[in-house]
Design a protein around this motif. Structure first.
Motif, short mmCIF file in Angstrom:
data_model
loop_
_atom_site.label_atom_id
_atom_site.label_comp_id
_atom_site.label_asym_id
_atom_site.label_seq_id
_atom_site.Cartn_x
_atom_site.Cartn_y
_atom_site.Cartn_z
N LEU A 157 0.78 -1.21 0.05
CA LEU A 157 -0.04 -0.10 -0.18
C LEU A 157 0.74 1.31 0.05
O LEU A 157 0.53 2.25 -0.79
CB LEU A 157 -1.04 -0.02 1.13
N PRO A 158 1.95 1.29 0.79
CA PRO A 158 2.73 2.70 0.52
C PRO A 158 3.41 2.78 -0.73
O PRO A 158 3.38 3.87 -1.19
CB PRO A 158 3.75 2.53 1.74
N GLY A 159 3.81 1.56 -1.32
CA GLY A 159 4.36 1.90 -2.48
C GLY A 159 3.33 2.00 -3.79
O GLY A 159 3.60 2.81 -4.53
N LEU A 160 2.18 1.54 -3.62
CA LEU A 160 1.05 1.84 -4.54
C LEU A 160 0.88 3.18 -4.31
O LEU A 160 0.37 4.02 -5.17
CB LEU A 160 -0.01 0.91 -4.24
N ALA A 161 0.71 3.98 -3.21
CA ALA A 161 0.32 5.11 -2.99
C ALA A 161 1.29 6.25 -3.74
O ALA A 161 1.10 7.19 -4.17
CB ALA A 161 0.49 5.44 -1.40
N SER A 162 2.88 5.77 -3.53
CA SER A 162 3.63 6.62 -4.44
C SER A 162 3.55 6.44 -5.82
O SER A 162 3.76 7.53 -6.72
CB SER A 162 5.25 6.22 -3.97
N LEU A 163 3.24 5.14 -6.35
CA LEU A 163 2.92 5.02 -7.71
C LEU A 163 1.85 5.87 -8.09
O LEU A 163 1.91 6.46 -9.26
CB LEU A 163 3.02 3.52 -7.90
N VAL A 164 0.53 5.82 -7.44
CA VAL A 164 -0.52 6.44 -7.74
C VAL A 164 -0.20 7.98 -7.96
O VAL A 164 -0.54 8.52 -8.89
CB VAL A 164 -1.50 6.24 -6.85
N PHE A 165 0.64 8.48 -6.99
CA PHE A 165 0.89 9.96 -7.05
C PHE A 165 1.56 10.59 -8.17
O PHE A 165 1.42 11.29 -8.92
CB PHE A 165 1.45 10.45 -5.63
N ILE A 166 2.70 9.66 -8.50
CA ILE A 166 3.45 9.99 -9.51
C ILE A 166 2.95 9.61 -10.86
O ILE A 166 3.16 10.64 -11.63
CB ILE A 166 5.09 9.24 -9.52
N GLU A 167 2.12 8.58 -10.89
CA GLU A 167 1.54 8.43 -12.48
C GLU A 167 0.54 9.51 -12.65
O GLU A 167 0.23 10.12 -13.80
CB GLU A 167 0.88 7.16 -12.29
N HIS A 168 -0.28 10.20 -11.80
CA HIS A 168 -1.03 11.17 -11.82
C HIS A 168 -0.64 12.52 -12.41
O HIS A 168 -0.84 13.17 -13.17
CB HIS A 168 -1.77 11.59 -10.40
N LEU A 169 0.83 12.71 -11.81
CA LEU A 169 1.48 13.83 -12.08
C LEU A 169 2.29 13.47 -13.57
O LEU A 169 2.23 14.48 -14.42
CB LEU A 169 2.87 13.98 -11.22
N ARG A 170 2.41 12.35 -13.95
CA ARG A 170 2.96 12.01 -15.22
C ARG A 170 1.77 12.35 -16.21
O ARG A 170 1.91 12.42 -17.49
CB ARG A 170 3.49 10.64 -15.50
N ALA A 171 0.66 11.97 -15.95
CA ALA A 171 -0.57 12.11 -16.71
C ALA A 171 -0.95 13.44 -17.35
O ALA A 171 -1.21 13.58 -18.46
CB ALA A 171 -1.74 11.72 -16.00
N ILE A 172 -0.23 14.39 -16.59
CA ILE A 172 -0.58 15.90 -17.13
C ILE A 172 0.83 16.42 -17.55
O ILE A 172 0.89 17.86 -17.67
CB ILE A 172 -1.15 16.78 -16.24
N ASP A 173 1.96 15.48 -17.65
CA ASP A 173 3.21 15.96 -18.01
C ASP A 173 3.70 17.05 -16.91
O ASP A 173 4.46 17.75 -17.40
CB ASP A 173 3.27 16.53 -19.39
N ALA A 174 3.44 16.65 -15.68
CA ALA A 174 4.22 17.63 -14.57
C ALA A 174 5.26 17.24 -14.16
O ALA A 174 6.19 18.16 -13.44
CB ALA A 174 3.19 17.57 -13.46
N ILE A 175 6.12 16.12 -14.68
CA ILE A 175 7.41 15.86 -14.35
C ILE A 175 8.41 15.98 -15.64
O ILE A 175 7.96 15.44 -16.67
CB ILE A 175 7.63 14.46 -13.91
N THR A 176 9.31 16.89 -15.57
CA THR A 176 10.19 17.20 -16.57
C THR A 176 10.99 15.73 -16.85
O THR A 176 11.23 15.05 -15.95
CB THR A 176 11.05 18.24 -16.12
N PRO A 177 11.52 15.73 -17.98
CA PRO A 177 12.33 14.61 -18.37
C PRO A 177 13.62 14.35 -17.46
O PRO A 177 13.85 13.04 -17.32
CB PRO A 177 12.68 14.80 -19.74
N ARG A 178 14.07 15.48 -17.07
CA ARG A 178 15.32 15.12 -16.35
C ARG A 178 15.20 14.68 -14.97
O ARG A 178 15.80 14.25 -14.34
CB ARG A 178 16.10 16.58 -16.11
#
Length: 803
Positions: free
Chosen positions: A243-264
């Motif tokens: 569950l903690p790992g999934l929580a981190s994965l869900v949060f990061i994937e939501h940011l990636r869905a709107i391209d909020a994370i720069t390639p670097r």
């Protein structure tokens, strides 16, 4: 929705990739890997290239596996056409078919050979990449830098620190700019949704599942024994890690869905997810094994004083591991200086050393507390036995060696080696704890599930018709198999940091897809599992059929118990043989290979297993011809008994003293055996005795035949008879016969007749004698009484005086 389905139906189907195209794609991918090796510098890049090479190998193996059955089918079609006869002119269609089949056969054969060659080349490439990674890893571990005690290191670090901070600040501004641009375009809906879902996974769901686990383990529905504790520990480990790992994965994937994370920062985001899983795993394994607030659920030999302290150190190790992984990812993304990396690695190594030292101090204090009662007992106080834990001794010794090696390496400047040794000590401890926990859980689960006292165990025993001991044996074997698998998995996890994980995973994937070659046969995991299922189903079905045959059908027939036993035994072995053949077919082993194996073993059977084979064939003859059957009373040598069981190797005979005589079947076939009850044979009683010559034999005959007729076990037909056997001197030898319904009644009935004969002859004044008796008869009137003879007293000795 209907319009969408209609539009999908109008689209052309996706073209399927042929095995030949798959081989071509695998070859192109392997060529790309080889070209990229010259530019690969980091270990991560080599890891990616090794994975791609192994994928090319798996694709080639899969294509070859798909093409080989097609080639066999093509060979069968060619065989159907037959060979071309010289001098005979064939039709145009037949000639065209031969040409087409030859062309297809050549194409398939060349594709298979190319795929096999590509598989070997990909495996060699992956192996060379792994060797290169190992060399880089060894060089990195053995590299020497400035010691943390050296002022030059910290001087260089202070000089490079402002520049490194600017680089990190620039990376931060780049990330903020990318985040603001994504928010400006898509709004806050997606990030807020990711935060809410992550918090729900991390707190309410995780804590609720933990509470449910404790509640179920404490209820009466939970299984008895240690499975309550091990099952709860595994549940806490699973919930606390996933569950903690999934929580981190869900949060990061939501940011990636709107391209909020720069390639670097993509690598930093991936490191965030990995670090979350690793840190959660560290915390979960400590919480599930130590259980500081619930001592009764604790699996380790840790007292209530050391458990909370070790839990705090586990939190420190989890945070330090998370911080080291994130720091490494940020250093790579920000391209910080090597001096800063070396200095921070030195601090991390020393922090790990301090943490391990604190754990060792706690373990030493517990050992002293455990040893205190024994010391008091030596001084006369009542002491209890010291409970020592082998894993604590191992951790204590290994920890001291690790601390010494890491500390010396750090002080000498081998910071990479120091960090590696310290982190490996923590990783080994966590893996050993997790593996031991899972092995205990697997053993407890299998023991409970296949126990005759549990509901699943009783259901299996009743449903499959097995004895409780057999069900327990299945549980023990399955437990051993699972524990060995978990042990191998734990060893793989221990070797993963050394760079061999990809090779191991590649070998496992190749074995799962291509199978394990054994001679000309390839055993695949799915085929083995399918064969085990087929074996269990086959044995169960034939056992049910045999039970129906013995308990339902055969009792309704006119067959005797011996014939029913023969049919039941033959049906049992036929069921076992058919189940074995069915299992071999599920494994992909044809009957022709079984026949070849049997012919190869015939020489060994003829010499080494001659006696067993002879008894086996004799058992089949006994079951078919039935010269002796179940329930018959037989005489073998000087042994007499009833046949209780006939198997294909030996026959069990119960003698009159209730002992069991096991006779090889060949003895019943090749030697003389007297069947006392074959075809309903009667038991004959023979009584022989002698009477004086003056006896009235007519009266004696009436008396003796009357004794026979009066006994309820003696049959009227054949009627009892008495014969004068011979006249010998002064006696008459008499022999009489009577019959009973079974030879088993001869002994007891003969004893009753003898008792009655002795009683009635004594009442009638008929003397019984034998031919060896001597009778002296004289006339009492003429004989004078003879006085009893008494011994004469000895005369006293006379003594003559001497002069």
């Amino acid at each position: 929705m209907g319009v969408a389905h209609a539009a999908d139906a109008l689209l052309p189907p996706e073209p399927q990739v042929t095995p030949q195209a798959q081989i071509q794609a695998a070859a192109a991918s392997l060529d790309k890997v080889r070209k990229s090796l010259d530019d690969a510098e980091t270990s991560d890049t080599l890891q990616v290239l090794a994975d791609q090479a192994l994928k090319s190998k798996r694709d080639a193996d899969a294509a070859v596996t798909a093409l080989e059955p097609l080639l066999k089918q093509l060979d069968q079609r060619v065989e159907q056409l037959g060979t071309k006869v010289e001098g005979v002119e064939e039709s145009t269609d037949l000639t065209r078919q031969r040409k087409e089949l030859a062309q297809e056969h050549g194409d398939l054969d060349s594709a298979i050979k190319r795929g096999k060659l590509l598989s070997v080349e990909a495996a060699q490439t992956a192996e060379s990449i792994e060797k290169l990674r190992t060399q880089q890893f060894n060089a990195q571990i053995a590299s020497k830098a400035l010691s943390p005690l050296s002022p030059a290191l910290w001087k260089q670090f202070s000089e490079q620190l402002p520049l490194d901070l600017q680089r990190i600040s620039g990376l931060t501004r780049l990330g903020q700019a990318s985040f603001r641009a994504a928010i400006a375009e898509h709004g806050w809906a997606m990030p807020l949704r990711g935060i809410v879902l992550a918090l729900l996974l991390l707190f309410p769901l995780r804590m609720g599942l933990r509470h449910l686990g404790y509640r179920y383990a404490a209820s009466e529905r939970a299984p008895d024994g240690r499975l309550r504790r091990t099952g709860l520990a595994v549940w806490l480990l699973l919930v606390g890690t996933v569950l903690p790992g999934l929580a981190s994965l869900v949060f990061i994937e939501h940011l990636r869905a709107i391209d909020a994370i720069t390639p670097r920062l993509q690598s930093v985001a991936d490191a965030w997810i990995q670090a979350a899983f690793v840190a959660a795993f560290f915390l979960s394994i400590s919480a599930s094994t130590l259980v500081p607030k619930r001592p009764s659920w604790r699996l380790l030999a840790i007292d209530d004083i050391a458990a909370p302290t070790l839990t705090r150190y586990a939190w420190g190790a989890a945070f330090l591991t998370w911080f080291a992984m994130m720091l490494n990812a940020v250093d790579i993304a920000a391209r910080t200086s090597a001096v800063s990396t070396v200095a921070l690695d030195g601090l991390i190594a020393l922090t790990y050393v301090g943490l391990i030292l604190s754990v060792l101090v706690t373990i030493t204090q517990q050992r002293q507390r455990l040893a205190a009662p024994a010391i008091k007992g030596e001084h006369g106080d009542a002491g209890r036995p010291v409970q020592r834990s082998s894993w604590l001794m191992f951790a204590w010794l290994g920890g001291h060696l690790t601390v010494l090696a890491a500390l010396v390496a750090a002080l000498l400047g081998y910071l990479n080696f120091s960090v590696f040794v310290a982190t490996q000590m923590v990783w080994i401890t966590v893996v050993v704890l997790a593996t031991s926990l899972l092995m205990k859980f697997a053993d407890d689960l299998c023991t409970w599930f296949f126990s005759p006292d549990s509901r699943p165990g009783r259901g299996l025993a009743q449903g499959m018709g097995l004895r409780p001991t057999r069900v327990e044996q299945v549980g023990v074997l399955l437990s051993a198999l699972l524990r060995v698998s978990l042990l191998l998995l734990g060893l793989a996890a221990l070797t993963a940091p050394f760079g061999n994980a990809s090779s191991l995973l590649g070998w496992t994937a190749s074995a799962a897809q291509g199978g394990l070659p054994v001679g000309d046969t390839v055993l695949k995991p799915m085929a083995i599992g399918r064969a085990l299922v087929v074996l269990v189903i086959g044995l169960t079905v034939f056992r049910v059929l045999q039970h129906w045959l013995v308990e339902t059908y055969l009792p309704k027939t006119d067959l005797d118990i011996g014939a029913r036993n023969s049919i039941s035994t033959v049906a049992r072995y036929v069921g076992i043989i058919l189940s074995g053949l069915w299992t071999l077919a599920a494994l992909g082993i044809g009957f022709e290979k079984v026949a070849l194996l049997a012919s190869a073993l015939s020489v060994g059977i003829g010499f080494g297993l001659q006696a067993i084979t002879q008894n086996f064939v004799s058992g089949l003859i006994l079951l078919a011809e039935r010269p002796v059957k179940l329930g018959d009373r037989v005489r073998i040598g000087d042994q007499v008994g009833d046949i209780r069981r006939i198997s294909v190797r030996a026959t069990e005979i119960q003698t009159d003293d209730k002992s069991t005589l096991i006779v090889p079947n060949s003895e019943l076939i090749t030697k003389s055996v007297q069947n006392l009850t074959m075809d309903g044979a009667l038991g004959r009683i023979s009584i022989a005795f002698a009477v004086p010559l003056s006896t009235d034999v007519v009266r004696l005959k009436e008396l003796l035949l009357g004794i026979y007729r009066s006994h309820e076990a003696v049959l009227e037909a054949p009627a009892p008879s008495m014969y004068v056997d011979s006249l010998s001197g002064s006696v008459i030898n008499i022999t009489s016969f009577g019959h009973v319904s079974s030879p088993r009644q001869v002994y007891s009935t003969r004893s009753d007749l003898l008792f009655e004969l002795l009683r009635q002859t004594a009442e009638q004044g008929i003397a019984l004698s034998s031919a060896t008796d001597i009778h002296l008869v004289r006339n009492r009137a003429d004989a004078a009484p003879v006085p009893p003879t008494t011994p004469a007293a000895p005369e006293p000795a006379s003594h003559t005086p001497t002069a």
